[in-house]
Design a protein around this motif. Structure first.
Motif, PDB file in Angstrom:
ATOM      1  N   GLN A   1      27.886  32.019  14.097  1.00  0.00           N
ATOM      2  CA  GLN A   1      27.137  31.784  15.331  1.00  0.00           C
ATOM      3  C   GLN A   1      26.507  33.064  15.890  1.00  0.00           C
ATOM      4  OE1 GLN A   1      26.408  28.760  16.383  1.00  0.00           O
ATOM      5  NE2 GLN A   1      27.604  27.983  14.659  1.00  0.00           N
ATOM      6  N   THR A   2      26.715  34.187  15.250  1.00  0.00           N
ATOM      7  CA  THR A   2      26.082  35.421  15.702  1.00  0.00           C
ATOM      8  C   THR A   2      24.607  35.409  15.321  1.00  0.00           C
ATOM      9  OG1 THR A   2      26.658  36.617  13.668  1.00  0.00           O
ATOM     10  CG2 THR A   2      28.229  36.714  15.500  1.00  0.00           C
ATOM     11  N   SER A   3      23.781  36.026  16.147  1.00  0.00           N
ATOM     12  CA  SER A   3      22.330  35.914  15.987  1.00  0.00           C
ATOM     13  C   SER A   3      21.750  36.993  15.083  1.00  0.00           C
ATOM     14  CB  SER A   3      21.649  36.001  17.355  1.00  0.00           C
ATOM     15  OG  SER A   3      20.239  35.923  17.217  1.00  0.00           O
TER      16      SER A   3
ATOM     17  N   GLY B   1      20.253  26.876  17.971  1.00  0.00           N
ATOM     18  CA  GLY B   1      21.511  26.493  17.361  1.00  0.00           C
ATOM     19  C   GLY B   1      22.229  25.370  18.081  1.00  0.00           C
TER      20      GLY B   1
ATOM     21  N   ASN C   1      22.345  28.539  21.253  1.00  0.00           N
ATOM     22  CA  ASN C   1      22.113  29.928  20.865  1.00  0.00           C
ATOM     23  C   ASN C   1      20.939  30.021  19.894  1.00  0.00           C
ATOM     24  OD1 ASN C   1      23.921  28.431  19.241  1.00  0.00           O
ATOM     25  ND2 ASN C   1      24.622  30.271  18.186  1.00  0.00           N
TER      26      ASN C   1
ATOM     27  N   SER D   1      21.147  31.838  15.003  1.00  0.00           N
ATOM     28  CA  SER D   1      22.484  32.010  14.427  1.00  0.00           C
ATOM     29  C   SER D   1      22.413  32.059  12.902  1.00  0.00           C
ATOM     30  CB  SER D   1      23.417  30.882  14.865  1.00  0.00           C
ATOM     31  OG  SER D   1      23.012  29.642  14.327  1.00  0.00           O
TER      32      SER D   1
ATOM     33  N   GLU E   1      24.265  30.907  10.652  1.00  0.00           N
ATOM     34  CA  GLU E   1      24.537  29.621  10.006  1.00  0.00           C
ATOM     35  C   GLU E   1      23.286  28.765   9.875  1.00  0.00           C
ATOM     36  OE1 GLU E   1      28.481  27.523  10.574  1.00  0.00           O
ATOM     37  OE2 GLU E   1      27.170  26.315  11.851  1.00  0.00           O
ATOM     38  N   ASP E   2      22.342  28.941  10.805  1.00  0.00           N
ATOM     39  CA  ASP E   2      21.117  28.141  10.766  1.00  0.00           C
ATOM     40  C   ASP E   2      20.084  28.677   9.785  1.00  0.00           C
ATOM     41  OD1 ASP E   2      21.761  26.111  12.621  1.00  0.00           O
ATOM     42  OD2 ASP E   2      21.496  27.513  14.269  1.00  0.00           O
TER      43      ASP E   2
ATOM     44  N   SER F   1      24.094  40.333   9.834  1.00  0.00           N
ATOM     45  CA  SER F   1      25.312  40.021  10.581  1.00  0.00           C
ATOM     46  C   SER F   1      26.469  40.933  10.193  1.00  0.00           C
ATOM     47  CB  SER F   1      25.715  38.565  10.357  1.00  0.00           C
ATOM     48  OG  SER F   1      24.948  37.688  11.147  1.00  0.00           O
TER      49      SER F   1
END
Length: 318
Positions: free
Chosen positions: A165-167, A175, A179, A182, A184-185, A242
């Motif tokens: 979830q960190t950008s 997200g 958010n 991220s 994950e996206d 990240s």
């Protein structure tokens, strides 16, 4: 048989299925049939089903004295509750530990599933012996756990360590939690395949989503497909963004990467190491290792069981 050798039951609670096994050391010595998560309407019904399969395992391993369960969501390890579950409706603020303890009669600990994977790698696998480690698994999403000063980092509400979830782009994609950008996206399996298909299309090639999954992209890159090679390079660059932030924050000794995307090996690890070393000073990279995870699909079961063993035997690692 000493306390450290007593088998423990590990449970890997997934959005599609739940896997249960008896763990001794780093080995799953017995497994029950998997449980279809979505077939049960309420948490209480599913807990009862899990209890029945625990009973099945204990019939052949009555010495199994505790249960550890990893769950894909925000899990408060100390309270034994799950705030919400990923892709499973109805699991909001559920006292999982108390329900499962009442159903089985055994002590239970619950933890985020990625933290369980990290715990397995730290205690028994690729990060064994390290005091500072980042462990992540790349698949449908990005799961991660962080070890700092020889302890699992949980945070004020047991919500720490969510690297996915960190950008990587403050103007990026919206997200799940509102958010932006991220990780994950961008490198989750679904997102990776969609982006790869778009890249092929920009070069006049029409590919299906199946043609763009990690396994197919790996084969294409190894066969000299320049677009596939560029895609893997791009994945490594995004992941590096990240991980570099994590290195500046936590200064780990080792980064352990598991999951489907990591099976690309050199296609991912070589450019990843290059990008990271180009953007960090010597103190952060001098002793840093970036290596594949030791455990595969059994990591969640092994980590959950090990966490329960340590929790109820008084080990400080838990």
């Amino acid at each position: 048989m000493s306390q450290n050798e007593i088998p423990t039951i590990g449970i890997d609670f997934g959005g599609t299925s739940i896997k249960l096994g008896v763990v001794l050391g780093s080995q799953v010595i017995a497994q029950a049939p998997s449980i279809a998560t979505q077939e049960y309407e309420t948490p209480e019904e599913l807990i009862q089903a899990i209890s029945q399969f625990v009973g099945m395992l204990r019939a052949s391993h009555p010495e199994a004295s505790a249960i550890g369960m990893g769950m894909p969501g925000f899990v408060n390890h100390y309270e034994g509750t799950v705030f919400t579950l990923t892709n499973v409706a109805g699991w909001d603020n559920i006292p999982v530990r108390d329900l499962l303890q009442a159903a089985t009669g055994l002590p239970v600990c619950v933890e985020n599933d990625a933290n369980c994977m990290a715990y397995a790698e730290w205690q028994l696998g690729a990060a064994r012996g390290k005091k500072h480690a980042i462990c992540l698994t790349l698949g449908t999403g990005v799961g991660s756990g962080i070890i700092v000063n020889g302890a699992l980092l949980r945070g004020a509400t047991c919500s720490a360590g969510e690297l996915g979830q960190t950008s990587i782009d403050y103007n990026g994609r919206l997200g799940h939690y509102g958010n932006r950008g991220s990780l994950e996206d961008y490198i989750g399996n679904k997102e990776l395949a969609a982006d790869a298909r778009s890249m092929y299309a920009s070069h006049g090639q029409d590919k299906t989503i199946v043609d763009c999954n990690p396994i197919t992209l790996e084969k294409a890159a190894l066969n000299g497909d320049q677009i596939a090679l560029k895609i893997w390079n791009d994945i490594a660059r995004k992941l590096a963004c990240s991980l570099i932030n994590c290195c500046y924050l936590f200064n780990p000794e080792v980064i352990v990467i598991g999951g489907g995307v990591s099976k690309a090996k050199a296609l991912l690890f070589d450019p990843l190491q290059t990008f990271m070393r180009e953007q960090m000073p010597e103190p952060l990279v001098k002793h840093l290792q970036i290596i594949p995870a030791m455990f595969g699909t059994e990591a969640g079961i092994i980590g959950a069981a090990r966490l329960a063993r340590d929790t109820f035997s008084g080990e400080t690692n838990a």
